[in-house]
Motif scaffolding. Structure first.
Motif, PDB file in Angstrom:
ATOM      1  N   ASP A 152       0.830  -1.214   0.000  1.00  0.00           N
ATOM      2  CA  ASP A 152       0.000   0.000   0.000  1.00  0.00           C
ATOM      3  C   ASP A 152       0.862   1.260   0.000  1.00  0.00           C
ATOM      4  O   ASP A 152       0.480   2.294  -0.537  1.00  0.00           O
ATOM      5  CB  ASP A 152      -0.914   0.025   1.236  1.00  0.00           C
ATOM      6  N   SER A 153       2.020   1.174   0.628  1.00  0.00           N
ATOM      7  CA  SER A 153       2.884   2.354   0.725  1.00  0.00           C
ATOM      8  C   SER A 153       3.361   2.821  -0.639  1.00  0.00           C
ATOM      9  O   SER A 153       3.766   3.955  -0.794  1.00  0.00           O
ATOM     10  CB  SER A 153       4.118   2.039   1.570  1.00  0.00           C
ATOM     11  N   TYR A 154       3.375   1.905  -1.606  1.00  0.00           N
ATOM     12  CA  TYR A 154       3.893   2.272  -2.920  1.00  0.00           C
ATOM     13  C   TYR A 154       2.800   2.324  -3.975  1.00  0.00           C
ATOM     14  O   TYR A 154       3.042   2.138  -5.156  1.00  0.00           O
ATOM     15  CB  TYR A 154       5.037   1.319  -3.315  1.00  0.00           C
ATOM     16  N   THR A 155       1.588   2.569  -3.506  1.00  0.00           N
ATOM     17  CA  THR A 155       0.463   2.765  -4.400  1.00  0.00           C
ATOM     18  C   THR A 155      -0.009   4.205  -4.247  1.00  0.00           C
ATOM     19  O   THR A 155      -0.116   4.698  -3.126  1.00  0.00           O
ATOM     20  CB  THR A 155      -0.685   1.804  -4.024  1.00  0.00           C
ATOM     21  N   TYR A 156      -0.210   4.875  -5.368  1.00  0.00           N
ATOM     22  CA  TYR A 156      -0.647   6.265  -5.297  1.00  0.00           C
ATOM     23  C   TYR A 156      -1.794   6.454  -6.265  1.00  0.00           C
ATOM     24  O   TYR A 156      -1.675   6.150  -7.463  1.00  0.00           O
ATOM     25  CB  TYR A 156       0.524   7.192  -5.665  1.00  0.00           C
ATOM     26  N   GLU A 157      -2.913   6.922  -5.764  1.00  0.00           N
ATOM     27  CA  GLU A 157      -4.120   7.124  -6.554  1.00  0.00           C
ATOM     28  C   GLU A 157      -4.459   5.886  -7.383  1.00  0.00           C
ATOM     29  O   GLU A 157      -4.726   5.970  -8.581  1.00  0.00           O
ATOM     30  CB  GLU A 157      -3.957   8.366  -7.441  1.00  0.00           C
ATOM     31  N   GLY A 158      -4.360   4.746  -6.735  1.00  0.00           N
ATOM     32  CA  GLY A 158      -4.780   3.504  -7.375  1.00  0.00           C
ATOM     33  C   GLY A 158      -3.751   2.881  -8.303  1.00  0.00           C
ATOM     34  O   GLY A 158      -3.970   1.796  -8.839  1.00  0.00           O
ATOM     35  N   LYS A 159      -2.651   3.568  -8.536  1.00  0.00           N
ATOM     36  CA  LYS A 159      -1.635   3.010  -9.435  1.00  0.00           C
ATOM     37  C   LYS A 159      -0.454   2.486  -8.638  1.00  0.00           C
ATOM     38  O   LYS A 159      -0.090   3.044  -7.612  1.00  0.00           O
ATOM     39  CB  LYS A 159      -1.152   4.093 -10.405  1.00  0.00           C
ATOM     40  N   ILE A 160       0.158   1.430  -9.163  1.00  0.00           N
ATOM     41  CA  ILE A 160       1.302   0.829  -8.481  1.00  0.00           C
ATOM     42  C   ILE A 160       2.596   1.434  -9.034  1.00  0.00           C
ATOM     43  O   ILE A 160       2.861   1.342 -10.235  1.00  0.00           O
ATOM     44  CB  ILE A 160       1.301  -0.705  -8.681  1.00  0.00           C
ATOM     45  N   PHE A 161       3.367   2.066  -8.159  1.00  0.00           N
ATOM     46  CA  PHE A 161       4.605   2.706  -8.602  1.00  0.00           C
ATOM     47  C   PHE A 161       5.843   2.045  -8.001  1.00  0.00           C
ATOM     48  O   PHE A 161       6.952   2.523  -8.204  1.00  0.00           O
ATOM     49  CB  PHE A 161       4.609   4.189  -8.248  1.00  0.00           C
ATOM     50  N   GLY A 162       5.637   0.998  -7.237  1.00  0.00           N
ATOM     51  CA  GLY A 162       6.809   0.350  -6.658  1.00  0.00           C
ATOM     52  C   GLY A 162       6.419  -1.020  -6.140  1.00  0.00           C
ATOM     53  O   GLY A 162       5.269  -1.236  -5.729  1.00  0.00           O
ATOM     54  N   LEU A 163       7.343  -1.964  -6.205  1.00  0.00           N
ATOM     55  CA  LEU A 163       7.073  -3.293  -5.668  1.00  0.00           C
ATOM     56  C   LEU A 163       7.923  -3.486  -4.422  1.00  0.00           C
ATOM     57  O   LEU A 163       9.116  -3.160  -4.423  1.00  0.00           O
ATOM     58  CB  LEU A 163       7.421  -4.356  -6.710  1.00  0.00           C
ATOM     59  N   PRO A 164       7.312  -4.012  -3.361  1.00  0.00           N
ATOM     60  CA  PRO A 164       8.055  -4.158  -2.108  1.00  0.00           C
ATOM     61  C   PRO A 164       9.286  -5.044  -2.291  1.00  0.00           C
ATOM     62  O   PRO A 164       9.217  -6.091  -2.928  1.00  0.00           O
ATOM     63  CB  PRO A 164       7.046  -4.816  -1.180  1.00  0.00           C
TER      64      PRO A 164
END
Lengths: 273, 420, 286
Positions: free
Chosen positions: B132-144
């Motif tokens: 969740d920390s790397y999701t912004y406005e429903g888009k995934i911008f990073g993988l843990p």
């Protein structure tokens, strides 16, 4: 001196002052032979209790010293050569070749000297990037080559030279470049040395700029390696002291060999101010 | 002086060739050509594992070379920011939750939502708090990449010397306070616990344990002055007041983790990421273990993790996405686990990590996911977090009542949040 | 004329591209809200009005001013030492070399060494103080002392260069002046105040200008000694350039950072102009 005065009080005061100056270095050297647990002992031990060389091992196994040393040296040479060439030419023009707007332009150079260097970072970075120079050795050297400081220094030097030689050369039919090259530049040697020394110092010490223009981590000089060491070994003081010692020693040696040039150079920068 | 000129010409020549070669290579991007991606991190400890992952990726993708670069931590974010703003950031890099929002909002990160769909990455394989920390406005911008929860790192030798029972999962706040007091021995220069002003390992956890929240729902205001938060902050101020911890000044001179490594403090609340360092420290052999954080009103720990993100301005977006997907996959996780560097985020890959350092009860950190709460982020997180030391120090020092310091900090944080 | 242009061209192109233009873009940014990424928006003098009400900025200016003021105390010290070295006869060079060592040492290295010396628990400085029965302090962890601790290092670092410049000034003073006053029965101390200081005043002035400009821009020491570790004293010890760095490069507020830098520039210019004004009353051009 008309009469011979006693000099021992002078020496006494100077020796006390010198001791204060040198103690930090002595402490640094003593520390780097200690073990990590010994340095946090209270009260501190003066001499290493168990002589250890682990600090050097840790340092050399962590920091690629020789490649960083090469980068530091390479960028220093580039920067010094560039700065001396650019500044000598411009300084001569400001001192001796009249052209319209000369004073205004020189004022601009002077004004830039007062601007904190951090303020230029972003703009300079953009330029280096647009020229495709990121991660290269020239990127480290270029902004320093055009520092207004050198122009200022060289102008002072040329201003203070007697005009006679110049006129004689000109009467012999030399063009301004020949006058500059054969007559004036040789006379400016002390200032050239000063500029070399000071530019070399700035270049060797620079930390922030090399980090920024080397996004891929290539071509990084010694201060960067040293700063990284601190992040990694927070309070492993022997290792930090070893790193600080090893990274500083090259310039200290150069200084000890060329001290006369260092002193004369710096003195000439101040004399005519 | 002749040398000067020859050298100056040489400089000019270098410049010219450098320029032309620079502009020449950027134009060509034939698919079959070998491309090079850069991958930035800030940890010398983990760099070897990153190299190994890169090598593994290259084995599968011979056309893509990956260059791992390690930046010093104090300069990591300024370097990354300048690079990202100037169009030359590394292709892939480590991201943290508190910096993530600014990058995502500014469009500096490559959108991985489609990659996740097309390559069938199972997002539920990661701890939700981290993904969740790397999701912004429903888009995934990073993988843990990894995750961490907190526990009590403790020094068994110091506990034994003071005759105090080791911490376990029955401990609540009072047990910590009592043990810390008993363990403290000024004559030997030993303290029971380290109580720095540390958000992630410290007061965020106790605020949550007291039933508080740090940022109010909606993310437009903070909640540092509520009674629960004050209780959570007091936990630390009380330890300072009792003299059970080195003072803030001492902890500024020598960081808490170093105090723990130097065996000057017996307990240190912090994350799983230290395991590797303690494991490698010969002085600590057989002396260190870890226990769950104590309970307050309830159990809680902050959870976060590093994310692997990509630069939106990368010249090789397709290759980059491929690499990021690989970084988020099981193989990369397994390499991290086997080398013991960190606790990998991918579900089911953690066993090798546990096995790599059997002397610590590392399962503690995995069990803690159950009650993990994501690291609070809102607005310009880096900015308001930067204010903590300034506002909270008087409470730790005893110069101001905790309530007052907390209220002032809340006001300052809310001001930052209001700017958005 | 054509020659002048040729001579001046490289320096001018460099100045415009690498200094003037970056400076102007910073100036423009100071009137904008500049997010880390994406387009900036023009906000007029908002940054400047915010800055005036920002306690952090005032504190940073106060810290920089205090640091500068203390470092200036190093100049009388340098004048005395330069005069002593001048009288030392043989061994002069040895002293100069020793005093110069910090100048040729990496600032990063200096920061590391002094952070260790200043350590409140096991640092050398407190240990030495304890010999004299003085209680130690946490010099770089207690905001009450950090600026003084930095300034002491600043003086230590700058002494070498100042000594050389002042020494050159001293050598330019004709020996005959001293001989004449010695015949009049003037002692060494009187000579120092009545001959050395006035005749040296142009060099002192030059050194003062350099010191003030450099001190107002202090950055390295604080960066090495406080930022790289988790130090709670940092919050109250920021200098103005450090604050600029933090705003512009760490906290994504380039517009606000730019405004801080511009204000600093104005302060430096005023300080320099003031010194040039004041020099008339104390600098003696023989």
């Amino acid at each position: 001196m008309a009469e011979r005065r006693r000099t021992w009080p002078v020496h006494l005061l100077l020796v006390i002052a010198s001791v204060i100056m040198v103690v930090p270095f002595v402490w640094q050297i003593l520390t780097l032979f200690k073990t990590t647990s010994e340095v946090s002992r209270i009260p501190p031990t003066i001499l290493p209790q168990e002589f250890s060389l682990h600090a050097f091992e840790t340092f050399f196994s962590t920091v690629p010293f020789w490649s960083m040393f090469a980068v530091s040296t390479g960028s220093l040479v580039l920067r010094v050569v560039g700065q001396v060439a650019v500044a000598a030419l411009a300084g001569y023009a400001f001192a001796r070749l009249p052209f319209p707007g000369r004073n205004a332009l020189f004022g601009l150079f002077l004004a830039m000297l007062m601007v904190p260097s951090q303020l230029f970072l972003i703009g300079q970075y953009g330029l280096i990037r647009d020229f495709g120079l990121l991660d290269t050795l020239p990127a480290l050297a270029i902004p320093g080559m055009f520092s207004a400081f050198g122009t200022f220094l060289m102008r002072q030097a040329f201003m203070n030279m007697p005009p006679d030689y110049e006129e004689a050369a000109r009467l012999d039919g030399a063009n301004p470049f020949q006058v500059f090259w054969h007559v004036m530049l040789p006379m400016a040697k002390p200032t050239l040395a000063a500029l070399t020394v000071l530019t070399g110092l700035y270049s060797w010490n620079d930390l922030l700029w090399p980090l920024i223009v080397s996004p891929s981590g290539e071509n990084r000089p010694l201060p960067v390696g040293l700063a990284g060491l601190q992040g990694q070994f927070g309070t492993d003081y022997p290792t930090l002291m070893a790193g600080a010692f090893v990274c500083s020693i090259p310039l200290v040696i150069v200084f000890l060999v060329l001290q006369r040039q260092f002193f004369r150079g710096i003195a000439s920068s101040g004399l005519k101010g | 002086m002749k040398h000067t000129w020859t050298a100056a010409l040489a400089v000019a020549a270098t410049l010219l060739t450098a320029c032309s070669s620079g502009s020449g290579s950027s134009g060509e991007a034939a698919p079959a050509e070998k491309v090079t991606l850069t991958y930035a991190n800030w940890s010398e400890d983990q760099a070897p594992a990153m190299e190994q992952i890169a090598a593994e990726f290259q084995k599968e993708n011979p056309n893509i070379a990956v260059k791992v670069q390690t930046l010093p931590w104090p300069e990591y974010w300024s370097t990354l920011q300048v690079g990202a703003a100037g169009g030359t950031a590394p292709d892939a890099f480590w991201m943290l939750a508190d910096h993530f929002r600014e990058y995502a909002k500014g469009g500096a990160l490559i959108d991985l939502s489609d990659t996740v769909k097309s390559t069938g990455i199972d997002m539920t394989a990661y701890p939700k708090a981290v993904s969740d920390s790397y999701t912004y406005e429903g888009k995934i911008f990073g993988l843990p990449k990894d995750f961490d929860t907190n526990g009590i790192w403790y020094n068994k030798a110091l506990f034994d010397a003071a005759g105090v029972k080791y911490p376990d999962d029955t401990w609540g706040w009072p047990q910590v306070q009592e043990a810390a007091k008993k363990l403290t021995d000024p004559a030997k220069g030993v303290w029971g616990i380290a109580a720095p002003i540390d958000a992630q390992g410290g007061y965020y956890n106790t605020i949550l344990q007291a039933g508080g929240s740090i940022i109010k729902p909606g993310g437009t205001a903070s909640d540092f002055a509520g009674p629960e938060a004050v209780a959570g902050l007091k936990f630390w101020a009380d330890l300072q007041k009792a003299g059970s911890s080195p003072t803030l000044k001492q902890l500024s001179d020598t960081e808490a983790v170093s105090m723990f490594e130097n065996q000057k403090v017996a307990m240190y609340f912090s994350g799983a990421y230290w395991a590797f360092r303690f494991h490698n420290n010969a002085d600590l052999k057989g002396k260190v273990d870890v226990a769950p954080l104590p309970q307050g009103v309830k159990r809680a720990t902050v959870t976060s993790g590093i994310g692997n993100a990509g630069y939106a301005g990368s010249k090789h977006p397709e290759e980059l996405k491929k690499f990021l997907a690989f970084l988020g996959g099981t193989k990369a996780a397994e390499i991290q686990a086997a080398t013991g560097t960190v606790l990998p985020a991918y579900k089911g890959t953690q066993q090798p990590w546990l096995d790599s350092m059997p002397e610590f009860k590392l399962q503690t950190f995995i069990d803690a996911i159950e009650y993990g709460v994501p690291l609070p982020v809102a607005g310009n997180t880096a900015e308001w977090q930067g204010l903590a030391a300034q506002y909270l120090a008087p409470a730790w020092d005893g110069a101001k009542p905790v309530e007052e310091a907390a209220a002032e900090y809340q006001t300052a944080v809310d001001e930052v949040l209001a700017k958005q | 004329m054509g020659w002048a242009l040729l001579f001046i061209a490289p320096a001018t192109i460099g100045l415009v591209a690498l200094y003037l233009w970056p400076f102007l873009s910073t100036l423009i940014k100071s009137f904008q809200d500049v997010p880390a990424f994406g387009p900036a928006t023009f906000t007029g003098v908002d940054n400047y009005t915010e800055l005036l009400g920002d306690g952090e900025v005032w504190q940073a200016f106060g810290n920089s001013a205090l640091y500068t003021a203390i470092v200036l105390l190093g100049i009388p010290l340098a004048v005395v030492l330069a005069a002593l070295i001048e009288q030392a006869g043989r061994g002069r060079t040895v002293y100069r070399v020793l005093f110069f060592l910090p100048v040729v040492t990496l600032p990063v290295a200096i920061g590391m060494v002094w952070r260790f010396i200043y350590n409140g628990d096991f640092g050398l400085f407190n240990y030495v103080l304890s010999w004299f029965g003085i209680d130690g302090q946490y010099w770089v962890a207690d905001p009450r002392f950090t600026i003084y601790a930095f300034a002491a290092v600043g003086i230590w670092m700058g002494l070498g260069i100042n000594l050389i410049i002042l020494g050159a000034g001293l050598q330019a003073i004709p020996k005959a002046v001293y001989e004449a006053s010695a015949l009049d029965g003037a002692g060494r101390v009187r000579q120092f105040f009545h001959i050395t200081v006035p005749l040296l005043s142009p060099s002192i002035f030059f050194v003062t200008i350099l010191t003030v400009i450099a001190a107002l821009q202090m950055f390295d020491l604080i960066f090495i000694m406080l930022r790289s570790v988790n130090n709670t004293a940092l919050a109250d010890s920021k200098t103005i350039v450090y604050l600029f760095y933090e705003k512009a490069f760490v906290q994504f507020q380039q517009g606000y950072g730019a405004a801080i830098a511009i204000v600093l520039l104005i302060v430096i210019m005023i300080a320099t102009a003031l010194q040039f004004r004041l020099q008339r009353s104390w600098v003696f051009y023989g």
